[in-house]
Structures are given as structure tokens and as C-alpha cells.
Design a protein around this motif. Sequence first.
Motif, PDB file in Angstrom:
ATOM      1  N   ARG A 126       0.842  -1.185   0.000  1.00  0.00           N
ATOM      2  CA  ARG A 126       0.000   0.000   0.000  1.00  0.00           C
ATOM      3  C   ARG A 126       0.887   1.249   0.000  1.00  0.00           C
ATOM      4  O   ARG A 126       2.002   1.218   0.506  1.00  0.00           O
ATOM      5  CB  ARG A 126      -0.892  -0.001   1.235  1.00  0.00           C
ATOM      6  N   TYR A 129      -6.061   3.041  -3.822  1.00  0.00           N
ATOM      7  CA  TYR A 129      -6.700   3.485  -2.576  1.00  0.00           C
ATOM      8  C   TYR A 129      -7.956   2.700  -2.206  1.00  0.00           C
ATOM      9  O   TYR A 129      -8.704   3.126  -1.328  1.00  0.00           O
ATOM     10  CB  TYR A 129      -7.056   4.973  -2.687  1.00  0.00           C
ATOM     11  N   TYR A 135      -8.462   0.154  -0.410  1.00  0.00           N
ATOM     12  CA  TYR A 135      -8.543  -0.217   1.008  1.00  0.00           C
ATOM     13  C   TYR A 135      -9.013   0.938   1.886  1.00  0.00           C
ATOM     14  O   TYR A 135      -9.567   0.719   2.971  1.00  0.00           O
ATOM     15  CB  TYR A 135      -7.177  -0.717   1.493  1.00  0.00           C
TER      16      TYR A 135
END
Length: 373
Positions: free
Chosen positions: A168, A350, A352
Motif C-alpha cells: 500500500r 486506494y 482499502y
Amino acid sequence: MATVRRRKLPSGATTWQADYRDAGGKRRHRQFKTRKEADEYLTKAKSEVGTGTHVPDSQSLTIAAAGKRWLDQAEADGLERSTIEPYRDHLDQHISAFIGAKKLTQVTTPGIYDFIDKMKAAGRSDETIRRVIQTLGRIYKFAKGRGLAGHNPVADVQLRSNKRGKKRPVMPSREELKTLINTASGRWRPLIITAIFTGLRASELRGLRWADIDFQRRILTVNQRADAWKRIGPPKTAAGHRDIPLPPMVVNALKEWKLPCPNGDLDLVFPNGSGKVEDFSNIVNRGWNPLQIEAKIVKRVPGQPEPKAKYNFHVLRHAAAALFIEQGFNPKRVQTVMGHSSIQVTYDLYGYLFEDEEKDQAAMEQIEKRLLS
């Protein structure tokens, strides 16, 4: 008549020759080490002759020469230098190094997989290999459209995408962002604050004009960008043209900065001292990295060299996206404000952040009740 026949060379070696006639009736032939290779080639050549796509080796180019012609055409068509340079690196450092001497017509799909294996053996990363194969596909598409190749062997190549280890985006915490905002000063303060609250790319910040800011409506419009060579041009994609709402802090910071801002013919909001396009390296080395030290996000140790920055400048773009999502912007709105070329890009980066753990737990409770009631 198309045939495969055995031939004995003066050296004593044996080859298999595929003979056929092209679409114009001209006799063509090509030699192979095995009959299987000759049979396979003859089948392919007959099929291409029948569909009008066959290109004899004598009329083809080497992959290296075709790649150079493709790049020359890309430059003539006005493709940005920042886009062309990676393609040139792929051609010079990878494609030409392994298969550049081969004719376009001599490479098959199995040959592409062999090329991939050679790159892996030479230590090329999976991401580098993926990009190089994409570039090779573009070269073949260009060549096929100009009659230099009858087929594109890259079209049937499938590279497994390994997303399991994908990380991430790293970004500063809310407290770190507050500290950066409170610590930033001088010419770098309006730039840092604008980056945090708008998510503009560094190239878009460097190309931003005062004419693109509507202080009354509190809207910033992205109309252009400055590339790594300080050349001003339009955004790379249509999605790059966009309007971004501004919070009061950014409006006030820009109003305060407008008077001391160096003047120049380009009307830039964040120029260098001469009013020209600012170097990205100056933003990083003179503004962003020292700010992280001053804000104590990274600590200076007496007697030791300057510490390395904890974050690169691009994290401010990720931080802005997180703020938008936290505020309740839906995915489509985030895509628009960030200037992503597709909603898939937004979700990949993005997705998550759109998750709502409390809402998910409540939904699971309702599922349980419905099932057991």
C-alpha cells in the motif's frame, strides 16, 4: 507450389528449405535446421499469403532498426520526452541487447518467451520485463501497420501479474501532516500546503499558473504541467484537465505568496528565483527534505551526516487522496480530483481506504440474523 525439401550444404551440413510463392507470385525460400521448423514456417507463410499479411525476411527490418524508426516517429508526433526516454532505455538496454539483430519476421511467440527467460537469467526484475515486453509490442504494432511485419508475436504473450506482494502507498500520519503544515515557511510553505490539500503531481505544481487559480470561487484548474526538462505542456491524459476545490488555508497561503512570488513570462505560481520553471530536485533538496528535518519527522544527530528523508515528495499526493476519502468523497469523485486515467487506478491505489470496518461488522450481524431468524 509450396514444399519443404532437404538440402545438403557444401560444408556437409543438412538443412530443410521451405519454398513458396508470395502474394505477387515471386518465389521465396527460407532454410531451417529441422523439418519441423520448416513445416511450421511454411504453414504460417501460406496462411499469411492468403490473408495478405505476409512479409518476406528481405523486406523486413531488424528489431533494433524498427525500434529506432518507431522512436523517431514518436518524436515527430510530439510524444513527450519523459515518455520516450524510458522506451529508448528499453530498446537500447534490453531489446537490442538480446534480440535486436533478429529480423521482425524471424521472431515467434515462443521466441518472445525465450527472450523473457534470458532477461530473467540476466537479473532483470519482473516489472522491468513487463515494461520491456510492452515496448516490444508497441514496436511490432508500429511495424505491422507499415508492412514491415506480418504478425505481432507479442500479442499472444501472457505475463503473470504478481500482485500478492504489492504494498500500500506509504504516507505521513495525520500528526505528521499537521507538523509539516505548522513548520513549513518561506517560499516552500504555499507549495507544500497546496500539495497536501490538492494532491497535485509535482509536474502540475511546477507548471501551475496564477491564471489557473480562481480566488473568488476557490477553484484551482489544472491546464498544464512542466516535465523533467522544464518543458511546459498539457497534462498527459484528458483526465489530467480538472478543477480542484481549495480550502481557505490554501487560498490564504497563495494570496500571501502572490506578492513576493518571482515574476516571469510564464506566470508560474511556484517558479525558481528567475520566474522560470523550478527544478524538481530543488523542491526536494532545498524544500521538502529539509522540512522533514526541521519538523523532526527525521532527527538530526550531532556529528553525523544529514539524515535521509523519511518520505519522498510524492507521498503528499497519496496523503491528499486519503484526506478526500476520509471526508467522504466517493471513488468517482476521487478519480476526478486526482486526475486518474481510470477508476481502476483509483481502486488499485486506494481501494482499502474506502473500507468501513464498523459498517461491515453491522452488515455481517444482519446477515447472521436473517439466516437464523
